[in-house]
Design a protein around this motif. Structure first.
Motif, PDB file in Angstrom:
ATOM      1  N   GLN A 134      21.140   8.259  46.594  1.00 36.53           N
ATOM      2  CA  GLN A 134      22.213   8.597  45.671  1.00 36.53           C
ATOM      3  C   GLN A 134      22.479  10.096  45.606  1.00 36.53           C
ATOM      4  OE1 GLN A 134      20.829   6.830  42.003  1.00 36.53           O
ATOM      5  NE2 GLN A 134      21.053   4.739  42.783  1.00 36.53           N
ATOM      6  N   MET A 135      21.414  10.894  45.643  1.00 41.18           N
ATOM      7  CA  MET A 135      21.549  12.337  45.471  1.00 41.18           C
ATOM      8  C   MET A 135      21.467  13.124  46.777  1.00 41.18           C
ATOM      9  SD  MET A 135      21.929  13.055  42.192  1.00 41.18           S
ATOM     10  CE  MET A 135      21.318  14.716  41.937  1.00 41.18           C
ATOM     11  N   ARG A 136      21.038  12.448  47.862  1.00 39.77           N
ATOM     12  CA  ARG A 136      20.872  13.094  49.171  1.00 39.77           C
ATOM     13  C   ARG A 136      19.896  14.265  49.071  1.00 39.77           C
ATOM     14  NH1 ARG A 136      27.078  13.029  51.642  1.00 39.77           N
ATOM     15  NH2 ARG A 136      27.354  10.766  51.509  1.00 39.77           N
ATOM     16  N   VAL A 137      18.731  13.978  48.486  1.00 43.60           N
ATOM     17  CA  VAL A 137      17.665  14.965  48.373  1.00 43.60           C
ATOM     18  C   VAL A 137      16.437  14.418  49.079  1.00 43.60           C
ATOM     19  CG1 VAL A 137      18.522  15.914  46.200  1.00 43.60           C
ATOM     20  CG2 VAL A 137      16.933  13.980  46.147  1.00 43.60           C
ATOM     21  N   ASN A 138      15.399  15.245  49.210  1.00 38.06           N
ATOM     22  CA  ASN A 138      14.179  14.767  49.842  1.00 38.06           C
ATOM     23  C   ASN A 138      13.317  14.025  48.820  1.00 38.06           C
ATOM     24  OD1 ASN A 138      12.615  16.688  48.366  1.00 38.06           O
ATOM     25  ND2 ASN A 138      13.018  18.243  49.927  1.00 38.06           N
ATOM     26  N   ALA A 139      12.210  13.448  49.302  1.00 42.10           N
ATOM     27  CA  ALA A 139      11.381  12.601  48.440  1.00 42.10           C
ATOM     28  C   ALA A 139      10.781  13.382  47.274  1.00 42.10           C
ATOM     29  CB  ALA A 139      10.286  11.949  49.273  1.00 42.10           C
ATOM     30  N   ASP A 140      10.326  14.612  47.530  1.00 36.39           N
ATOM     31  CA  ASP A 140       9.733  15.410  46.451  1.00 36.39           C
ATOM     32  C   ASP A 140      10.743  15.699  45.350  1.00 36.39           C
ATOM     33  OD1 ASP A 140       7.270  15.465  47.660  1.00 36.39           O
ATOM     34  OD2 ASP A 140       7.561  17.436  48.581  1.00 36.39           O
ATOM     35  N   ASP A 141      11.968  16.055  45.760  1.00 38.24           N
ATOM     36  CA  ASP A 141      12.999  16.344  44.766  1.00 38.24           C
ATOM     37  C   ASP A 141      13.402  15.073  44.019  1.00 38.24           C
ATOM     38  OD1 ASP A 141      12.951  18.960  45.486  1.00 38.24           O
ATOM     39  OD2 ASP A 141      14.824  18.946  46.610  1.00 38.24           O
ATOM     40  N   ALA A 142      13.448  13.941  44.718  1.00 40.43           N
ATOM     41  CA  ALA A 142      13.789  12.682  44.063  1.00 40.43           C
ATOM     42  C   ALA A 142      12.744  12.326  43.006  1.00 40.43           C
ATOM     43  CB  ALA A 142      13.904  11.567  45.101  1.00 40.43           C
ATOM     44  N   GLN A 143      11.475  12.502  43.332  1.00 39.87           N
ATOM     45  CA  GLN A 143      10.418  12.230  42.355  1.00 39.87           C
ATOM     46  C   GLN A 143      10.512  13.201  41.177  1.00 39.87           C
ATOM     47  OE1 GLN A 143       6.795  12.383  44.581  1.00 39.87           O
ATOM     48  NE2 GLN A 143       7.130  10.396  45.567  1.00 39.87           N
ATOM     49  N   ALA A 144      10.863  14.452  41.458  1.00 41.92           N
ATOM     50  CA  ALA A 144      11.017  15.430  40.382  1.00 41.92           C
ATOM     51  C   ALA A 144      12.145  15.024  39.441  1.00 41.92           C
ATOM     52  CB  ALA A 144      11.285  16.815  40.956  1.00 41.92           C
ATOM     53  N   LEU A 145      13.247  14.549  39.994  1.00 48.83           N
ATOM     54  CA  LEU A 145      14.366  14.107  39.167  1.00 48.83           C
ATOM     55  C   LEU A 145      13.969  12.909  38.313  1.00 48.83           C
ATOM     56  CD1 LEU A 145      17.272  14.406  41.754  1.00 48.83           C
ATOM     57  CD2 LEU A 145      17.001  15.763  39.682  1.00 48.83           C
ATOM     58  N   LEU A 146      13.229  11.985  38.907  1.00 45.76           N
ATOM     59  CA  LEU A 146      12.781  10.806  38.170  1.00 45.76           C
ATOM     60  C   LEU A 146      11.871  11.204  37.015  1.00 45.76           C
ATOM     61  CD1 LEU A 146      12.676   7.689  37.995  1.00 45.76           C
ATOM     62  CD2 LEU A 146      10.725   7.763  39.567  1.00 45.76           C
ATOM     63  N   ARG A 147      10.921  12.088  37.290  1.00 42.90           N
ATOM     64  CA  ARG A 147       9.997  12.532  36.248  1.00 42.90           C
ATOM     65  C   ARG A 147      10.722  13.344  35.172  1.00 42.90           C
ATOM     66  NH1 ARG A 147       4.653  12.273  36.738  1.00 42.90           N
ATOM     67  NH2 ARG A 147       4.354  14.191  35.555  1.00 42.90           N
ATOM     68  N   ALA A 148      11.669  14.173  35.603  1.00 43.03           N
ATOM     69  CA  ALA A 148      12.403  14.989  34.635  1.00 43.03           C
ATOM     70  C   ALA A 148      13.192  14.103  33.681  1.00 43.03           C
ATOM     71  CB  ALA A 148      13.335  15.951  35.360  1.00 43.03           C
ATOM     72  N   HIS A 149      13.831  13.065  34.213  1.00 40.07           N
ATOM     73  CA  HIS A 149      14.604  12.186  33.334  1.00 40.07           C
ATOM     74  C   HIS A 149      13.683  11.398  32.408  1.00 40.07           C
ATOM     75  CE1 HIS A 149      18.029  10.112  31.830  1.00 40.07           C
ATOM     76  NE2 HIS A 149      17.524   8.940  32.150  1.00 40.07           N
ATOM     77  N   ALA A 150      12.550  10.957  32.931  1.00 42.18           N
ATOM     78  CA  ALA A 150      11.594  10.253  32.079  1.00 42.18           C
ATOM     79  C   ALA A 150      11.097  11.152  30.960  1.00 42.18           C
ATOM     80  CB  ALA A 150      10.428   9.748  32.930  1.00 42.18           C
ATOM     81  N   PHE A 151      10.829  12.423  31.305  1.00 45.05           N
ATOM     82  CA  PHE A 151      10.376  13.373  30.298  1.00 45.05           C
ATOM     83  C   PHE A 151      11.446  13.598  29.242  1.00 45.05           C
ATOM     84  CE2 PHE A 151      10.013  17.796  28.790  1.00 45.05           C
ATOM     85  CZ  PHE A 151       8.758  17.728  28.205  1.00 45.05           C
ATOM     86  N   THR A 152      12.695  13.699  29.672  1.00 41.57           N
ATOM     87  CA  THR A 152      13.799  13.903  28.738  1.00 41.57           C
ATOM     88  C   THR A 152      13.900  12.746  27.752  1.00 41.57           C
ATOM     89  OG1 THR A 152      15.031  15.150  30.399  1.00 41.57           O
ATOM     90  CG2 THR A 152      16.284  14.282  28.558  1.00 41.57           C
ATOM     91  N   LEU A 153      13.697  11.523  28.246  1.00 44.85           N
ATOM     92  CA  LEU A 153      13.805  10.332  27.404  1.00 44.85           C
ATOM     93  C   LEU A 153      12.526  10.039  26.630  1.00 44.85           C
ATOM     94  CD1 LEU A 153      15.656   7.875  29.831  1.00 44.85           C
ATOM     95  CD2 LEU A 153      16.647   9.259  27.996  1.00 44.85           C
ATOM     96  N   GLY A 154      11.419  10.702  27.023  1.00 47.25           N
ATOM     97  CA  GLY A 154      10.148  10.399  26.391  1.00 47.25           C
ATOM     98  C   GLY A 154       9.623   9.024  26.766  1.00 47.25           C
ATOM     99  N   ARG A 155       9.905   8.602  27.997  1.00 47.98           N
ATOM    100  CA  ARG A 155       9.499   7.276  28.464  1.00 47.98           C
ATOM    101  C   ARG A 155       8.581   7.410  29.671  1.00 47.98           C
ATOM    102  NH1 ARG A 155      14.762   4.218  29.967  1.00 47.98           N
ATOM    103  NH2 ARG A 155      13.314   2.483  30.176  1.00 47.98           N
TER     104      ARG A 155
END
Length: 236
Positions: A190-211
């Motif tokens: 979806q974002m055309r990023v590498n695996a490390d950046d994709a995991q960072a985005l996933l973790r960042a969104h989870a952190f934002t939501l507190g989930r």
């Protein structure tokens, strides 16, 4: 700055993010500015200087963080560069006292650029110069593009220091780690990023939501959450 110089700066910025060296130096080497600093601002990561080209840049950045207002805050709020090309000129602003304090250090122009990943606020890049109007419009546009490149590496650097977000690792029935890998693959596409950046985005969104990360990953796999370049998260 020529196209070759811009490409070299982009490569240097990427290398700095990967090897842990000072990302701010990439901007200092590529643009006619004297100091550079990057800070996270407000939620979700808190307010902290992540890197500075030198001790004066760090002090200038702390002024803005301590003041709680200024060009970096305005840049992130508006999602647009904030340019003060001549601090010697009087102007009405909400941060006039801060502006005077920065000018008193010998800085005559400053430029702030938002660091954001879609809806996720990260912080701002601040460039300081001891000359008036150090950056023209083309250079401001290229500096803004470099700031965009820095947003994800900065978020990754901050996320590495966050507490682990998966709170239920002892119960494998809750969510399979396979969903985290699947969600990572979907974010890559979806974002055309590498695996490390994709995991960072996933973790960042989870952190934002507190989930927990696995919970958010399940929503990504189920297509309840979608990451896009214009709008990181769309909920169906």
């Amino acid at each position: 700055m020529s196209k070759d110089a811009f490409a070299a700066a982009a490569l240097a910025l990427t290398a700095a993010a990967e090897n842990g060296s000072n990302m701010c130096l990439s901007f200092l080497n590529a643009l006619p500015v004297t100091h550079a600093a990057i800070s996270t601002l407000g939620a979700p990561f808190g307010s902290e200087t992540i890197c500075a080209s030198d001790s004066q840049a760090a002090r200038l950045e702390e002024l803005q963080i301590d003041f709680g207002a200024g060009p970096c805050w305005d840049a992130l709020r508006t999602r647009a560069p904030v340019v003060d090309a001549d601090l010697s000129e009087p102007t009405e602003s909400a941060w006039s006292l801060l502006r005077e304090a920065i000018r008193d250090t010998g800085i005559l122009s400053l430029y702030s650029f938002p660091l954001a990943i879609g809806e996720l606020n990260v912080g701002a890049l601040d460039l300081y110069a001891t000359t008036r109007a150090a950056l023209n419009l083309p250079l401001i546009a290229r500096a803004s593009a470099l700031a965009d490149l820095a947003a994800t590496p900065v978020a990754r650097q901050v996320i590495r220091r966050l507490p682990h977000l998966d709170t239920d690792d002892t119960n494998p029935a809750t969510y399979s780690r396979r969903e985290v890998h699947q969600a990572t693959g979907m974010i890559i596409a979806q974002m055309r990023v590498n695996a490390d950046d994709a995991q960072a985005l996933l973790r960042a969104h989870a952190f934002t939501l507190g989930r927990p990360v696995r919970e958010v990953a399940a929503d990504v796999v189920a297509r309840r959450i979608k990451f896009t370049r214009d709008d990181v998260v769309d909920r169906d």
